[in-house]
Write a protein that holds these residues in place. Sequence first.
Motif, PDB file in Angstrom:
ATOM      1  N   PHE A   1      29.459  -4.424  -4.552  1.00 32.53           N
ATOM      2  CA  PHE A   1      28.317  -5.332  -4.409  1.00 32.53           C
ATOM      3  C   PHE A   1      27.605  -5.452  -5.749  1.00 32.53           C
ATOM      4  CE2 PHE A   1      23.755  -6.000  -3.444  1.00 32.53           C
ATOM      5  CZ  PHE A   1      23.852  -7.242  -2.841  1.00 32.53           C
ATOM      6  N   ASP A   2      27.460  -6.689  -6.236  1.00 34.30           N
ATOM      7  CA  ASP A   2      26.920  -6.903  -7.582  1.00 34.30           C
ATOM      8  C   ASP A   2      25.782  -7.919  -7.526  1.00 34.30           C
ATOM      9  OD1 ASP A   2      26.465  -7.088 -10.258  1.00 34.30           O
ATOM     10  OD2 ASP A   2      28.315  -8.152 -10.753  1.00 34.30           O
ATOM     11  N   SER A   3      24.533  -7.424  -7.560  1.00 32.62           N
ATOM     12  CA  SER A   3      23.370  -8.310  -7.581  1.00 32.62           C
ATOM     13  C   SER A   3      22.162  -7.521  -8.083  1.00 32.62           C
ATOM     14  CB  SER A   3      23.078  -8.878  -6.187  1.00 32.62           C
ATOM     15  OG  SER A   3      21.864  -9.639  -6.215  1.00 32.62           O
ATOM     16  N   TRP A   4      21.935  -7.587  -9.394  1.00 38.07           N
ATOM     17  CA  TRP A   4      20.796  -6.836  -9.931  1.00 38.07           C
ATOM     18  C   TRP A   4      19.480  -7.365  -9.387  1.00 38.07           C
ATOM     19  CZ3 TRP A   4      16.859  -9.245 -12.396  1.00 38.07           C
ATOM     20  CH2 TRP A   4      17.109 -10.493 -12.974  1.00 38.07           C
ATOM     21  N   PHE A   5      19.398  -8.675  -9.076  1.00 34.59           N
ATOM     22  CA  PHE A   5      18.134  -9.215  -8.589  1.00 34.59           C
ATOM     23  C   PHE A   5      17.812  -8.683  -7.186  1.00 34.59           C
ATOM     24  CE2 PHE A   5      15.221 -12.446  -6.865  1.00 34.59           C
ATOM     25  CZ  PHE A   5      14.271 -12.430  -7.869  1.00 34.59           C
ATOM     26  N   PHE A   6      18.838  -8.473  -6.371  1.00 33.29           N
ATOM     27  CA  PHE A   6      18.605  -7.862  -5.051  1.00 33.29           C
ATOM     28  C   PHE A   6      17.972  -6.491  -5.220  1.00 33.29           C
ATOM     29  CE2 PHE A   6      20.035  -4.804  -1.878  1.00 33.29           C
ATOM     30  CZ  PHE A   6      19.574  -5.389  -0.701  1.00 33.29           C
ATOM     31  N   TRP A   7      18.531  -5.698  -6.122  1.00 27.25           N
ATOM     32  CA  TRP A   7      17.989  -4.357  -6.345  1.00 27.25           C
ATOM     33  C   TRP A   7      16.628  -4.426  -7.030  1.00 27.25           C
ATOM     34  CZ3 TRP A   7      19.839  -1.099  -3.270  1.00 27.25           C
ATOM     35  CH2 TRP A   7      21.192  -1.102  -2.909  1.00 27.25           C
ATOM     36  N   TYR A   8      16.394  -5.455  -7.817  1.00 25.40           N
ATOM     37  CA  TYR A   8      15.074  -5.648  -8.430  1.00 25.40           C
ATOM     38  C   TYR A   8      14.010  -5.802  -7.331  1.00 25.40           C
ATOM     39  CZ  TYR A   8      11.276  -7.720 -11.170  1.00 25.40           C
ATOM     40  OH  TYR A   8      10.049  -7.972 -11.738  1.00 25.40           O
ATOM     41  N   VAL A   9      14.283  -6.680  -6.386  1.00 23.81           N
ATOM     42  CA  VAL A   9      13.333  -6.918  -5.295  1.00 23.81           C
ATOM     43  C   VAL A   9      13.148  -5.656  -4.448  1.00 23.81           C
ATOM     44  CG1 VAL A   9      12.904  -8.245  -3.188  1.00 23.81           C
ATOM     45  CG2 VAL A   9      13.832  -9.391  -5.218  1.00 23.81           C
ATOM     46  N   ALA A  10      14.260  -4.991  -4.132  1.00 27.48           N
ATOM     47  CA  ALA A  10      14.191  -3.783  -3.300  1.00 27.48           C
ATOM     48  C   ALA A  10      13.425  -2.666  -4.011  1.00 27.48           C
ATOM     49  CB  ALA A  10      15.601  -3.316  -2.950  1.00 27.48           C
ATOM     50  N   PHE A  11      13.730  -2.454  -5.286  1.00 30.36           N
ATOM     51  CA  PHE A  11      13.078  -1.398  -6.060  1.00 30.36           C
ATOM     52  C   PHE A  11      11.588  -1.709  -6.243  1.00 30.36           C
ATOM     53  CE2 PHE A  11      12.990   1.014 -10.337  1.00 30.36           C
ATOM     54  CZ  PHE A  11      12.636   2.194  -9.701  1.00 30.36           C
ATOM     55  N   ALA A  12      11.274  -2.970  -6.494  1.00 30.45           N
ATOM     56  CA  ALA A  12       9.875  -3.379  -6.631  1.00 30.45           C
ATOM     57  C   ALA A  12       9.111  -3.119  -5.336  1.00 30.45           C
ATOM     58  CB  ALA A  12       9.787  -4.847  -7.019  1.00 30.45           C
ATOM     59  N   ALA A  13       9.716  -3.438  -4.203  1.00 32.79           N
ATOM     60  CA  ALA A  13       9.053  -3.260  -2.907  1.00 32.79           C
ATOM     61  C   ALA A  13       8.746  -1.793  -2.642  1.00 32.79           C
ATOM     62  CB  ALA A  13       9.927  -3.833  -1.795  1.00 32.79           C
ATOM     63  N   VAL A  14       9.693  -0.921  -2.940  1.00 33.50           N
ATOM     64  CA  VAL A  14       9.485   0.519  -2.716  1.00 33.50           C
ATOM     65  C   VAL A  14       8.330   1.040  -3.574  1.00 33.50           C
ATOM     66  CG1 VAL A  14      10.516   2.798  -3.045  1.00 33.50           C
ATOM     67  CG2 VAL A  14      11.852   0.976  -2.001  1.00 33.50           C
ATOM     68  N   GLN A  15       8.284   0.628  -4.835  1.00 34.66           N
ATOM     69  CA  GLN A  15       7.219   1.073  -5.730  1.00 34.66           C
ATOM     70  C   GLN A  15       5.854   0.554  -5.285  1.00 34.66           C
ATOM     71  OE1 GLN A  15       8.557   0.969 -10.142  1.00 34.66           O
ATOM     72  NE2 GLN A  15       9.901  -0.457  -9.075  1.00 34.66           N
ATOM     73  N   ILE A  16       5.815  -0.694  -4.864  1.00 37.92           N
ATOM     74  CA  ILE A  16       4.562  -1.294  -4.413  1.00 37.92           C
ATOM     75  C   ILE A  16       4.029  -0.568  -3.183  1.00 37.92           C
ATOM     76  CG2 ILE A  16       3.600  -3.371  -3.322  1.00 37.92           C
ATOM     77  CD1 ILE A  16       5.346  -5.004  -5.288  1.00 37.92           C
ATOM     78  N   ILE A  17       4.910  -0.262  -2.235  1.00 38.29           N
ATOM     79  CA  ILE A  17       4.501   0.434  -1.019  1.00 38.29           C
ATOM     80  C   ILE A  17       3.968   1.833  -1.355  1.00 38.29           C
ATOM     81  CG2 ILE A  17       5.351   1.488   1.127  1.00 38.29           C
ATOM     82  CD1 ILE A  17       7.316  -0.924   1.307  1.00 38.29           C
ATOM     83  N   ASN A  18       4.672   2.557  -2.217  1.00 42.91           N
ATOM     84  CA  ASN A  18       4.228   3.902  -2.590  1.00 42.91           C
ATOM     85  C   ASN A  18       2.861   3.878  -3.273  1.00 42.91           C
ATOM     86  OD1 ASN A  18       4.548   6.047  -5.244  1.00 42.91           O
ATOM     87  ND2 ASN A  18       4.709   6.891  -3.185  1.00 42.91           N
ATOM     88  N   THR A  19       2.669   2.939  -4.196  1.00 47.04           N
ATOM     89  CA  THR A  19       1.395   2.854  -4.919  1.00 47.04           C
ATOM     90  C   THR A  19       0.270   2.442  -3.985  1.00 47.04           C
ATOM     91  OG1 THR A  19       2.658   2.164  -6.863  1.00 47.04           O
ATOM     92  CG2 THR A  19       0.278   1.916  -6.973  1.00 47.04           C
ATOM     93  N   ALA A  20       0.563   1.577  -3.033  1.00 44.72           N
ATOM     94  CA  ALA A  20      -0.456   1.130  -2.079  1.00 44.72           C
ATOM     95  C   ALA A  20      -0.941   2.263  -1.195  1.00 44.72           C
ATOM     96  CB  ALA A  20       0.100  -0.003  -1.221  1.00 44.72           C
ATOM     97  N   MET A  21      -0.167   3.341  -1.083  1.00 49.25           N
ATOM     98  CA  MET A  21      -0.557   4.483  -0.254  1.00 49.25           C
ATOM     99  C   MET A  21      -1.667   5.312  -0.892  1.00 49.25           C
ATOM    100  SD  MET A  21       3.269   5.615   0.987  1.00 49.25           S
ATOM    101  CE  MET A  21       2.711   7.088   1.865  1.00 49.25           C
ATOM    102  N   GLY A  22      -1.985   5.038  -2.161  1.00 45.78           N
ATOM    103  CA  GLY A  22      -3.131   5.702  -2.780  1.00 45.78           C
ATOM    104  C   GLY A  22      -2.769   6.744  -3.819  1.00 45.78           C
ATOM    105  N   ILE A  23      -3.796   7.255  -4.498  1.00 42.21           N
ATOM    106  CA  ILE A  23      -3.612   8.165  -5.630  1.00 42.21           C
ATOM    107  C   ILE A  23      -2.985   9.486  -5.205  1.00 42.21           C
ATOM    108  CG2 ILE A  23      -5.897   9.239  -5.491  1.00 42.21           C
ATOM    109  CD1 ILE A  23      -4.054   8.177  -8.718  1.00 42.21           C
TER     110      ILE A  23
END
Length: 486
Positions: A133-155
């Motif tokens: 499976f070759d799609s860096w943009f798919f992993w870009y979106v997935a990786f971005a979503a995980v980081q956003i969710i973690n940061t939204a959980m607070g300090i």
Amino acid sequence: MKKNSLISKDIIPTLAKQRVISGFGFFNIWVGMAVIIATFQIGANGIDSMSLWQLGGAILIANIIIAVIGSLSGDIGVEHGLSFAAYLRAPFGTRGVHIPAVSKGIIASIWFGIQTYLGATAINYIFNSLTGFDSWFFWYVAFAAVQIINTAMGIKAIDRFAIVAAPSIILISIWIFFKVSGMADDKGIDVYTYVGTNDTTTWFLVMAANMGFWSALAVDIPNITRYVKAPKNERNWLKRNKNNYIPHLTALPIVQTFMGVIGAVSFLGTGLWNPIEVIQQTSTGWVMAVVLLMVVLAQWSTNSAANLIPASLTFVNAGARFKLSYTVGIILAGIVGTLFQPWAILDQLFVFLGYYGAVLSALAGIMLCDYYIIRKRRLNVKELYEEEGQYKFDGGVNWAGLLSWLIAGGAAVYFLDYMYLVGFPLGIACYYVLMKFWYLKRHPQKEIQSNFSDEFLGTTVGRDWYIAVDEKEESVAPSFDQIEAK
């Protein structure tokens, strides 16, 4: 209160009970922030012109200077519990603040995109090798979503993640260093005695580039230090800020220097600045898994604390009248960072670093001049949240701050090779002159007129700054006398 466009629950000062990060926790967060894969490129670009020791020295000195500046600006968070954008209302005005603050937020968003892209390409390489499976943009979106969710959980979530990420990153980085050093040995290159002979760059330029690299975090570190534990009623700056400056002066210079050295050694051994790509191309199985872990932890830990939080809080500050939340600000940061196409910026990383480092160097000078020289760490915090308060200046704009930023930032851009060494001191000088001999005469500041009364100090005198978000909260907010009685 409900219609106040300057108040949001996410940008009011933090209270003592909300300061949950220890000195060790802040050290771990800094380790995570300091490991940026793009740093490898700085080391690689310098090694052809000097020895590994000279290169390491340039990076180390640059980061010690930035660590000192970051420690000084970090006291804004320690002393008053203020975020970067909320404090900037003092030197730029309640409306003028949005020009430098949102600009800084956009830069942090772009860095989020760059980091996420680097992580996504590594993840894609691994999964492409295993599954096809070759799609860096798919992993870009997935990786971005995980980081956003973690940061939204607070300090606190970021603090917990750093406990795991920091030691893992250090151990894997050491392993990578020996791996690429071995590749250099195989080519007959002794990395410890190698001396580059090209004149493509100089020691001074490498140092300046590294200062620009961290100029953003040096000014907006109060976003993190406002959550760092500090002893109340401690008048000694060093004792009060030990959980602030010790992590700054240890984690940032040491880790950042090591990352630059790894990039240099990788370039000597393989001709590629990114050791992650090198190891991916020469390894399989568990080795690839270890590299994937390094990439994910490094980009994730950096983005949460260094990019998403700062960007979100500047957007929240600008959108307070619309009750823009911290979580929405984080999502907005992810969208903005993606729209700027970070994969294109990465090809011109040094140009990008130069211009934004130059502009932010002036901002750092203005901030520290306002905080330490003009106000002597005193601040009329409650009026930072008053639309008709003393920080309204001229229609919400402090022209002394904006003019100083334009002059010093413009000069730093013009003398781009010397950006921080021009912008930072010139920002201090311009702001001091304009405030002292012009703007303070037009707009007296209570903390200065009081002869720098302790009434305008926070942690030093054991004071929490309570800012009510709504009328109901205002009616039950404790007074300073009640806090002392407790």
